[in-house]
Scaffold this motif. Structure first.
Motif, PDB file in Angstrom:
ATOM      1  N   PRO A   1       0.801  -1.222   0.000  1.00 62.07           N
ATOM      2  CA  PRO A   1       0.000   0.000   0.000  1.00 62.07           C
ATOM      3  C   PRO A   1       0.838   1.278   0.000  1.00 62.07           C
ATOM      4  O   PRO A   1       0.324   2.337  -0.296  1.00 62.07           O
ATOM      5  CB  PRO A   1      -0.814  -0.119   1.284  1.00 62.07           C
ATOM      6  N   ASP A   2       2.103   1.186   0.353  1.00 64.27           N
ATOM      7  CA  ASP A   2       2.958   2.379   0.365  1.00 64.27           C
ATOM      8  C   ASP A   2       4.322   2.043  -0.222  1.00 64.27           C
ATOM      9  O   ASP A   2       4.604   0.905  -0.556  1.00 64.27           O
ATOM     10  CB  ASP A   2       3.101   2.950   1.777  1.00 64.27           C
ATOM     11  N   MET A   3       5.160   3.052  -0.330  1.00 62.88           N
ATOM     12  CA  MET A   3       6.470   2.868  -0.958  1.00 62.88           C
ATOM     13  C   MET A   3       7.612   3.148   0.030  1.00 62.88           C
ATOM     14  O   MET A   3       8.601   3.748  -0.320  1.00 62.88           O
ATOM     15  CB  MET A   3       6.590   3.791  -2.177  1.00 62.88           C
ATOM     16  N   TYR A   4       7.457   2.703   1.258  1.00 63.79           N
ATOM     17  CA  TYR A   4       8.523   2.873   2.243  1.00 63.79           C
ATOM     18  C   TYR A   4       9.558   1.769   2.081  1.00 63.79           C
ATOM     19  O   TYR A   4       9.205   0.638   1.741  1.00 63.79           O
ATOM     20  CB  TYR A   4       7.954   2.860   3.661  1.00 63.79           C
ATOM     21  N   PRO A   5      10.838   2.078   2.333  1.00 66.38           N
ATOM     22  CA  PRO A   5      11.879   1.055   2.227  1.00 66.38           C
ATOM     23  C   PRO A   5      11.526  -0.185   3.049  1.00 66.38           C
ATOM     24  O   PRO A   5      11.120  -0.071   4.210  1.00 66.38           O
ATOM     25  CB  PRO A   5      13.122   1.751   2.789  1.00 66.38           C
ATOM     26  N   GLY A   6      11.623  -1.337   2.416  1.00 68.83           N
ATOM     27  CA  GLY A   6      11.342  -2.599   3.080  1.00 68.83           C
ATOM     28  C   GLY A   6       9.917  -3.083   2.916  1.00 68.83           C
ATOM     29  O   GLY A   6       9.631  -4.263   3.157  1.00 68.83           O
ATOM     30  N   ILE A  36      11.599   1.656  -4.917  1.00 64.46           N
ATOM     31  CA  ILE A  36      11.868   2.933  -4.251  1.00 64.46           C
ATOM     32  C   ILE A  36      13.021   3.649  -4.953  1.00 64.46           C
ATOM     33  O   ILE A  36      13.897   3.000  -5.527  1.00 64.46           O
ATOM     34  CB  ILE A  36      12.188   2.761  -2.752  1.00 64.46           C
ATOM     35  N   PRO A  37      13.063   4.974  -4.909  1.00 61.56           N
ATOM     36  CA  PRO A  37      14.203   5.693  -5.490  1.00 61.56           C
ATOM     37  C   PRO A  37      15.444   5.543  -4.604  1.00 61.56           C
ATOM     38  O   PRO A  37      15.339   5.260  -3.403  1.00 61.56           O
ATOM     39  CB  PRO A  37      13.730   7.143  -5.522  1.00 61.56           C
ATOM     40  N   LYS A  38      16.609   5.731  -5.197  1.00 55.87           N
ATOM     41  CA  LYS A  38      17.868   5.638  -4.451  1.00 55.87           C
ATOM     42  C   LYS A  38      17.886   6.584  -3.255  1.00 55.87           C
ATOM     43  O   LYS A  38      18.462   6.277  -2.218  1.00 55.87           O
ATOM     44  CB  LYS A  38      19.058   5.969  -5.361  1.00 55.87           C
ATOM     45  N   GLY A  44      21.558   4.163   0.140  1.00 58.49           N
ATOM     46  CA  GLY A  44      21.757   5.016  -1.028  1.00 58.49           C
ATOM     47  C   GLY A  44      21.878   4.278  -2.339  1.00 58.49           C
ATOM     48  O   GLY A  44      22.259   4.862  -3.350  1.00 58.49           O
ATOM     49  N   ASN A  45      21.578   2.962  -2.341  1.00 60.96           N
ATOM     50  CA  ASN A  45      21.588   2.213  -3.602  1.00 60.96           C
ATOM     51  C   ASN A  45      20.368   1.305  -3.646  1.00 60.96           C
ATOM     52  O   ASN A  45      19.744   1.036  -2.622  1.00 60.96           O
ATOM     53  CB  ASN A  45      22.892   1.418  -3.769  1.00 60.96           C
ATOM     54  N   ILE A  46      20.037   0.864  -4.842  1.00 54.26           N
ATOM     55  CA  ILE A  46      18.887  -0.038  -5.008  1.00 54.26           C
ATOM     56  C   ILE A  46      19.330  -1.297  -5.756  1.00 54.26           C
ATOM     57  O   ILE A  46      18.738  -1.707  -6.744  1.00 54.26           O
ATOM     58  CB  ILE A  46      17.688   0.653  -5.691  1.00 54.26           C
ATOM     59  N   GLY A  78      16.947   5.118 -13.586  1.00 53.42           N
ATOM     60  CA  GLY A  78      15.785   5.821 -14.133  1.00 53.42           C
ATOM     61  C   GLY A  78      14.786   6.202 -13.054  1.00 53.42           C
ATOM     62  O   GLY A  78      15.080   6.174 -11.860  1.00 53.42           O
ATOM     63  N   GLU A  79      13.584   6.538 -13.499  1.00 54.37           N
ATOM     64  CA  GLU A  79      12.505   6.882 -12.580  1.00 54.37           C
ATOM     65  C   GLU A  79      12.124   5.648 -11.754  1.00 54.37           C
ATOM     66  O   GLU A  79      12.244   4.518 -12.236  1.00 54.37           O
ATOM     67  CB  GLU A  79      11.283   7.367 -13.366  1.00 54.37           C
ATOM     68  N   PRO A  80      11.612   5.845 -10.538  1.00 56.35           N
ATOM     69  CA  PRO A  80      11.201   4.693  -9.719  1.00 56.35           C
ATOM     70  C   PRO A  80      10.095   3.864 -10.376  1.00 56.35           C
ATOM     71  O   PRO A  80      10.088   2.651 -10.275  1.00 56.35           O
ATOM     72  CB  PRO A  80      10.696   5.323  -8.421  1.00 56.35           C
ATOM     73  N   LEU A  81       9.161   4.528 -11.061  1.00 53.21           N
ATOM     74  CA  LEU A  81       8.082   3.843 -11.757  1.00 53.21           C
ATOM     75  C   LEU A  81       8.407   3.847 -13.254  1.00 53.21           C
ATOM     76  O   LEU A  81       8.565   4.910 -13.841  1.00 53.21           O
ATOM     77  CB  LEU A  81       6.740   4.535 -11.507  1.00 53.21           C
ATOM     78  N   GLN A  82       8.548   2.650 -13.827  1.00 49.91           N
ATOM     79  CA  GLN A  82       8.909   2.534 -15.244  1.00 49.91           C
ATOM     80  C   GLN A  82       7.870   1.689 -15.964  1.00 49.91           C
ATOM     81  O   GLN A  82       7.470   0.637 -15.484  1.00 49.91           O
ATOM     82  CB  GLN A  82      10.298   1.908 -15.381  1.00 49.91           C
ATOM     83  N   MET A  83       7.458   2.187 -17.143  1.00 57.02           N
ATOM     84  CA  MET A  83       6.450   1.496 -17.953  1.00 57.02           C
ATOM     85  C   MET A  83       7.118   0.806 -19.130  1.00 57.02           C
ATOM     86  O   MET A  83       8.012   1.367 -19.760  1.00 57.02           O
ATOM     87  CB  MET A  83       5.390   2.471 -18.449  1.00 57.02           C
TER      88      MET A  83
END
Length: 122
Positions: A1-6, A36-38, A44-46, A78-83
């Motif tokens: 439901p959310d985009m929090y780390p983990g 999530i974004p970096k 600081g990495n994904i 790139g962007e966190p959300l990619q199509m």
């Protein structure tokens, strides 16, 4: 439901798959993968983000090999959300879609998937 780390669906290693039953049969047109974004990542990495993946349309949940709809790469820069548009057009509508992840961006222990969406026409 959310985009929090983990708050992701994590699986051990860099390869895994997910099978989704949609609310109705659709003709898939695109897929989105979100991580999530970096800037929100604790280190600081994904590196746990999916990298190489494919999407398949299945006629039923027992089908071992579905119809390949495309092979893609999630860009960690790139962007966190990619199509990703459907690459292999199909005459069939699908209610079941399989996401196969073949690699991540270098995390040795696990891969995280935050959101996977299927777009299409009824």
């Amino acid at each position: 439901p959310d985009m929090y780390p983990g708050n992701c669906w994590a699986f051990k290693g860099s390869q895994g798959y997910l099978v989704v039953r949609l609310s109705m049969k659709i003709y898939p047109t695109a897929f989105t993968v979100e991580h999530i974004p970096k800037t929100l990542a604790p280190r600081g990495n994904i590196t746990s983000a999916p990298r190489n993946f494919s999407v398949y349309g299945l006629d039923d949940e027992y089908q071992e090999e579905g119809k390949l709809l495309g092979k893609y790469v999630y860009d960690q820069g790139g962007e966190p959300l990619q199509m990703f548009p459907v690459m292999e057009k199909s005459e069939n509508a699908f209610q079941i879609v399989e996401l196969r992840i073949f690699s991540n961006w270098g995390h040795a222990e696990y891969t995280c998937l935050y959101r996977f969406r299927v777009h299409g026409k009824p």
